[in-house]
Design a protein around this motif. Structure first.
Motif, mmCIF file in Angstrom:
data_model
loop_
_atom_site.group_PDB
_atom_site.id
_atom_site.type_symbol
_atom_site.label_atom_id
_atom_site.label_comp_id
_atom_site.label_asym_id
_atom_site.label_seq_id
_atom_site.Cartn_x
_atom_site.Cartn_y
_atom_site.Cartn_z
ATOM 1 N N LEU A 1 -11.566 4.752 8.417
ATOM 2 C CA LEU A 1 -10.536 3.973 7.735
ATOM 3 C C LEU A 1 -11.173 2.949 6.797
ATOM 4 O O LEU A 1 -10.702 2.738 5.673
ATOM 5 C CB LEU A 1 -9.663 3.276 8.771
ATOM 6 N N ALA A 2 -12.261 2.346 7.249
ATOM 7 C CA ALA A 2 -12.961 1.368 6.417
ATOM 8 C C ALA A 2 -13.489 2.033 5.144
ATOM 9 O O ALA A 2 -13.419 1.462 4.055
ATOM 10 C CB ALA A 2 -14.114 0.731 7.193
ATOM 11 N N PHE B 1 0.821 -1.194 0.000
ATOM 12 C CA PHE B 1 0.000 0.000 0.000
ATOM 13 C C PHE B 1 0.865 1.257 0.000
ATOM 14 O O PHE B 1 0.612 2.208 -0.750
ATOM 15 C CB PHE B 1 -0.935 -0.002 1.208
ATOM 16 N N HIS B 2 1.883 1.227 0.829
ATOM 17 C CA HIS B 2 2.783 2.368 0.887
ATOM 18 C C HIS B 2 3.470 2.582 -0.460
ATOM 19 O O HIS B 2 3.684 3.703 -0.898
ATOM 20 C CB HIS B 2 3.823 2.160 1.988
ATOM 21 N N HIS C 1 -1.159 3.699 8.001
ATOM 22 C CA HIS C 1 0.108 3.302 8.600
ATOM 23 C C HIS C 1 -0.004 3.277 10.125
ATOM 24 O O HIS C 1 0.554 2.420 10.795
ATOM 25 C CB HIS C 1 1.215 4.253 8.153
ATOM 26 N N SER C 2 -0.742 4.231 10.637
ATOM 27 C CA SER C 2 -0.944 4.334 12.081
ATOM 28 C C SER C 2 -1.712 3.123 12.616
ATOM 29 O O SER C 2 -1.424 2.614 13.714
ATOM 30 C CB SER C 2 -1.680 5.643 12.384
ATOM 31 N N LEU C 3 -2.679 2.638 11.865
ATOM 32 C CA LEU C 3 -3.393 1.428 12.273
ATOM 33 C C LEU C 3 -2.413 0.282 12.450
ATOM 34 O O LEU C 3 -2.415 -0.404 13.483
ATOM 35 C CB LEU C 3 -4.427 1.036 11.214
ATOM 36 N N PHE C 4 -1.581 0.114 11.459
ATOM 37 C CA PHE C 4 -0.604 -0.978 11.490
ATOM 38 C C PHE C 4 0.317 -0.861 12.699
ATOM 39 O O PHE C 4 0.539 -1.835 13.423
ATOM 40 C CB PHE C 4 0.195 -0.957 10.187
ATOM 41 N N GLU C 5 0.811 0.345 12.946
ATOM 42 C CA GLU C 5 1.724 0.559 14.078
ATOM 43 C C GLU C 5 1.022 0.311 15.403
ATOM 44 O O GLU C 5 1.596 -0.279 16.325
ATOM 45 C CB GLU C 5 2.288 1.984 14.041
ATOM 46 N N PHE D 1 -4.986 12.283 0.380
ATOM 47 C CA PHE D 1 -4.371 10.981 0.164
ATOM 48 C C PHE D 1 -3.280 10.725 1.195
ATOM 49 O O PHE D 1 -3.170 9.651 1.769
ATOM 50 C CB PHE D 1 -3.802 10.926 -1.255
ATOM 51 N N GLU D 2 -2.483 11.745 1.422
ATOM 52 C CA GLU D 2 -1.409 11.658 2.417
ATOM 53 C C GLU D 2 -1.985 11.364 3.803
ATOM 54 O O GLU D 2 -1.452 10.539 4.552
ATOM 55 C CB GLU D 2 -0.643 12.995 2.429
ATOM 56 N N LYS D 3 -3.077 12.040 4.094
ATOM 57 C CA LYS D 3 -3.709 11.850 5.400
ATOM 58 C C LYS D 3 -4.191 10.411 5.574
ATOM 59 O O LYS D 3 -3.977 9.786 6.622
ATOM 60 C CB LYS D 3 -4.891 12.818 5.538
ATOM 61 N N PHE D 4 -4.815 9.907 4.555
ATOM 62 C CA PHE D 4 -5.296 8.538 4.608
ATOM 63 C C PHE D 4 -4.140 7.553 4.721
ATOM 64 O O PHE D 4 -4.207 6.576 5.459
ATOM 65 C CB PHE D 4 -6.134 8.216 3.378
ATOM 66 N N ASN D 5 -3.096 7.826 3.989
ATOM 67 C CA ASN D 5 -1.918 6.967 4.034
ATOM 68 C C ASN D 5 -1.350 6.922 5.458
ATOM 69 O O ASN D 5 -1.007 5.857 5.971
ATOM 70 C CB ASN D 5 -0.868 7.500 3.056
ATOM 71 N N ALA D 6 -1.310 8.080 6.081
ATOM 72 C CA ALA D 6 -0.807 8.161 7.454
ATOM 73 C C ALA D 6 -1.727 7.390 8.401
ATOM 74 O O ALA D 6 -1.262 6.675 9.296
ATOM 75 C CB ALA D 6 -0.693 9.615 7.884
ATOM 76 N N GLU D 7 -3.010 7.528 8.191
ATOM 77 C CA GLU D 7 -3.977 6.840 9.050
ATOM 78 C C GLU D 7 -3.834 5.333 8.952
ATOM 79 O O GLU D 7 -3.901 4.619 9.944
ATOM 80 C CB GLU D 7 -5.397 7.215 8.632
#
Lengths: 110, 110
Positions: B16-17, A95-96, B96-100, B88-94
């Motif tokens: 996120l969903a 995804f990244h 990634h944050s879920l994963f972390e 898009f950047e915001k969603f990408n960060a979100e």
DNA sequence: TTTATTAATCGTTTTTATACGATGAATATG
DNA sequence: CATATTCATCGTATAAAAACGATTAATAAA
């Protein structure tokens, strides 16, 4: 939908789309949260936490398993589930990578 | 589905969903690719590239727009679309944050 | 062995998604 | 003004998703 057209796109696009679909329901994100917090747990525990019927939770678990995001093995009459971290990591990287590739393509054009 | 239960989950999970759902179809991932490569383009150009009818592409564009991932403005009889990089950047960060957060929760428990 | 527990599967219902052709509204061109 | 272009929307058809209760298969416990 008469005819499915998903097959006419690239494997990469299909693969990423399938992953996105797996986490496109809040219940499935919640399930991942429960599994992460407890490392592993049985279906019944998840049913107690989520506002959904047992059969519905079982369905969501099946989808997460089909997508490869979780593993499940039977433990007597129970089913014990846990996150497949390796697969999850891989999907996260994919995804990244999409995001980075889009930015890169955009930078080249402008 | 008789009754929708999505509302009974947390806002973050729903958010996120919804994002994941926006990119859960290969056609929409392909559209993002085209938009990134050309920076901006009109609906007709996308229709020429994708193996889908004009009305179908228009529908997918609408969904991406509703999710906030793209912007669109009319240019005469045309509609010009481009990626909303900030969103898009915001969603990408979100994501990634879920994963972390999942990893962190898991580390605490084991 | 009978009974209880657990979870997957089946069958069903309702909603949503996907896809298309046709229509319509807006603007551009002749 | 008439005509062509462009795209959104409408209507429709089919497929898939989401949810549930009921059933079933498997194992554990009595």
């Amino acid at each position: 939908m008469a005819i499915h057209k998903k097959e006419e796109f690239s494997t990469k696009e299909q693969h990423l789309a399938a992953f996105a679909k797996a986490i496109s329901h809040p219940a499935r994100i919640a399930i991942l949260g429960v599994l992460a917090k407890r490392n592993q747990c049985i279906c019944g525990e998840i049913v107690e936490i989520l506002p959904l019927a047992q059969s519905t939770v079982s369905q969501h678990l099946k989808e997460l398993k089909n997508a490869g995001l979780i593993d499940g093995e039977t433990d007597g009459p129970r089913s014990c589930y846990c996150i497949n971290w390796k697969a999850f990591e891989k999907f996260n990287a994919e995804f990244h990578s999409l995001f980075e590739k889009l930015k890169e393509a955009n930078a080249k054009c402008c």
